[in-house]
Scaffold this motif. Structure first.
Motif, short mmCIF file in Angstrom:
data_model
loop_
_atom_site.label_atom_id
_atom_site.label_comp_id
_atom_site.label_asym_id
_atom_site.label_seq_id
_atom_site.Cartn_x
_atom_site.Cartn_y
_atom_site.Cartn_z
N MET A 125 0.83 -1.20 0.00
CA MET A 125 0.00 0.00 0.00
C MET A 125 0.87 1.25 0.00
O MET A 125 1.88 1.32 0.71
CB MET A 125 -0.90 0.01 1.24
N PRO A 126 0.49 2.27 -0.77
CA PRO A 126 1.28 3.51 -0.76
C PRO A 126 1.34 4.13 0.63
O PRO A 126 0.32 4.17 1.34
CB PRO A 126 0.52 4.43 -1.73
N ASN A 127 2.51 4.60 1.03
CA ASN A 127 2.62 5.34 2.29
C ASN A 127 2.13 6.77 2.13
O ASN A 127 1.55 7.35 3.03
CB ASN A 127 4.06 5.33 2.80
N GLU A 128 2.37 7.36 0.95
CA GLU A 128 1.92 8.73 0.72
C GLU A 128 0.47 8.70 0.23
O GLU A 128 0.18 8.90 -0.96
CB GLU A 128 2.82 9.45 -0.28
N VAL A 129 -0.45 8.44 1.17
CA VAL A 129 -1.86 8.31 0.79
C VAL A 129 -2.45 9.64 0.34
O VAL A 129 -3.53 9.68 -0.25
CB VAL A 129 -2.70 7.73 1.94
N CYS A 293 -2.00 6.77 10.26
CA CYS A 293 -0.85 6.39 11.09
C CYS A 293 0.30 7.34 10.71
O CYS A 293 0.34 7.86 9.59
CB CYS A 293 -0.50 4.94 10.77
N PRO A 294 1.25 7.61 11.61
CA PRO A 294 2.36 8.49 11.25
C PRO A 294 3.14 8.05 10.01
O PRO A 294 3.72 8.88 9.32
CB PRO A 294 3.26 8.44 12.50
N THR A 295 3.13 6.73 9.69
CA THR A 295 3.84 6.27 8.50
C THR A 295 3.19 6.77 7.22
O THR A 295 3.80 6.73 6.15
CB THR A 295 3.89 4.73 8.44
N LYS A 296 1.94 7.23 7.32
CA LYS A 296 1.20 7.63 6.12
C LYS A 296 0.67 9.07 6.23
O LYS A 296 -0.21 9.46 5.48
CB LYS A 296 0.04 6.66 5.89
N ASP A 297 1.22 9.85 7.15
CA ASP A 297 0.68 11.19 7.41
C ASP A 297 1.61 12.29 6.91
O ASP A 297 2.14 13.07 7.69
CB ASP A 297 0.42 11.36 8.92
N TYR A 298 1.82 12.32 5.61
CA TYR A 298 2.68 13.35 5.02
C TYR A 298 2.30 13.56 3.56
O TYR A 298 1.65 12.69 2.97
CB TYR A 298 4.16 12.95 5.15
N PRO A 299 2.64 14.69 2.95
CA PRO A 299 3.44 15.79 3.52
C PRO A 299 2.67 16.67 4.50
O PRO A 299 3.28 17.36 5.30
CB PRO A 299 3.87 16.59 2.29
N VAL A 300 1.35 16.68 4.44
CA VAL A 300 0.56 17.47 5.39
C VAL A 300 0.21 16.58 6.58
O VAL A 300 -0.26 15.46 6.41
CB VAL A 300 -0.74 18.00 4.74
#
Length: 379
Positions: A125-129, A293-300
């Motif tokens: 699954m992409p981390n940069e959702v 989750c923090p692994t998927k909470d970026y760039p915002v």
């Protein structure tokens, strides 16, 4: 509370391996060990399988050191230990949807070294959702997972089967939200310990059975007598936490845990799917849209305002960060989230967890935090 209303959830939690073996015997279905709450359970359920989330046992172990680094978080090591020790010997398969790189190595060690595993599947699954391409990419990965499960079982997984399983899982999410709403009350009818029993067991009990039990509890809650003092209203924040002894200790010293932001709690069930003609799209989009989750909470950093919103909705007086030792994603997330909460009037306490930590020192720190909150109210 001593009325036994949540006893079934407690029994399921304590005897989850017995439940899985019994489910397998009476249904003839496969049991699948799932790693990470980003796993699309809907596909497994549609395939006639029981998803069972891998949890630790909160006990010292010495079997993982040949396989993963000792500086990996306690949850990674404890999860691997449960596989190596044969606790999940009833699970034919194991699956992981990409979370952190350390837990991916735990999954890799499971698939190589747990002898009872007959098949495995990794969903990248992409981390940069937040990317414009994420939902399309996850859609394609879930379609591939669907094809794999069809080949594995020799049976087609139709759209109607997926819609039925999605409806069952969404109902579970909706019922858990209703249960958690009772924690908003000035005198909550549901304690933090009871809530975690309910949310955790949803991750390894047949959803249809779990839904029926939730309905029974929800029917009884309006007339439930609250016999305990609420005390300070706490929120817990962090990664996986099913440390019942710790939560019971917090609620024994003059506090109530009224809400959480953890994958053992609200992040697992908080949002339902949205109506879509394409059922795989509905499932894929839901996991991309869930509280991050923090692994998927970026760039915002979307989770900062989400966590603050929970704190305000549940009238939180203090937030406790439950940090798995060596958990890189949450360690990186903590400083800014702490500042965000404190800038908005929510005091915080940081506790670093390891399975070998005794509860005693934590009790002292919780009591000191309560005293600090009491002093602040005087001024």
């Amino acid at each position: 509370m001593s009325d036994g209303l949540f006893d079934q959830f407690k029994t399921w939690y304590e005897k989850r391996h017995d439940y899985a073996r019994d489910w397998k015997a009476r249904t003839g279905g496969q049991v699948v060990a799932t790693m990470c709450t980003y796993t699309a359970e809907e596909l497994l359920i549609a395939a006639g399988m029981l998803p069972v989330r891998v949890l630790g046992a909160h006990e010292p172990q010495n079997v993982t050191e040949p396989h993963i680094f000792g500086m990996f978080c306690p949850f990674c090591r404890d999860s691997l230990a449960q596989g190596l020790l044969g606790r999940f010997d009833y699970a034919e398969g194991v699956t992981l949807t990409q979370s952190c790189i350390q837990y991916r190595q735990t999954f890799g060690s499971w698939r190589l070294h747990v002898p009872t595993v007959k098949w495995d599947y990794y969903v990248p699954m992409p981390n940069e959702v937040q990317s414009q391409h994420a939902k399309k990419a996850h859609y394609e990965e879930l379609q591939s997972f669907r094809v794999f499960l069809q080949t594995l079982t020799g049976k087609e997984i139709t759209d109607d089967m997926l819609r039925e399983s999605l409806a069952v899982v969404d109902e579970n999410r909706r019922l858990l939200r209703e249960l958690f709403d009772y924690r908003k009350d000035a005198n909550p009818k549901v304690t933090g310990v009871e809530a975690v029993y309910a949310s955790l067991t949803a991750q390894f009990i047949d959803k249809r059975e779990h839904n029926e039990q939730l309905k029974k509890v929800l029917a009884a809650l309006p007339s439930r007598k609250v016999e305990r003092k609420t005390g300070a209203r706490f929120m817990t924040i962090g990664s996986e936490n099913d440390d019942i002894a710790f939560m019971a200790m917090v609620e024994s010293v003059g506090a109530t845990i009224v809400i959480d932001d953890q994958c053992s709690g609200t992040r697992y069930f908080w949002n339902e799917s949205k109506p879509e003609t394409d059922v795989i799209k509905a499932i894929a989009d839901r996991y991309c849209d869930r509280p991050a989750c923090p692994t998927k909470d970026y760039p915002v950093h979307t989770r900062y305002d989400h966590v603050l919103g929970l704190a305000k909705d549940y009238d939180v007086q203090g937030a406790i960060f439950l940090q798995q030792k060596f958990c890189d994603p949450h360690e990186g997330d903590y400083p800014d989230l702490k500042r965000h909460l404190e800038a908005n009037g929510i005091p915080t306490l940081f506790l670093e967890f390891d399975i070998t930590n005794p509860i005693g020192p934590f009790r002292i720190r919780i009591e000191a935090f309560l005293e600090t909150l009491s002093e602040e109210e005087l001024f």
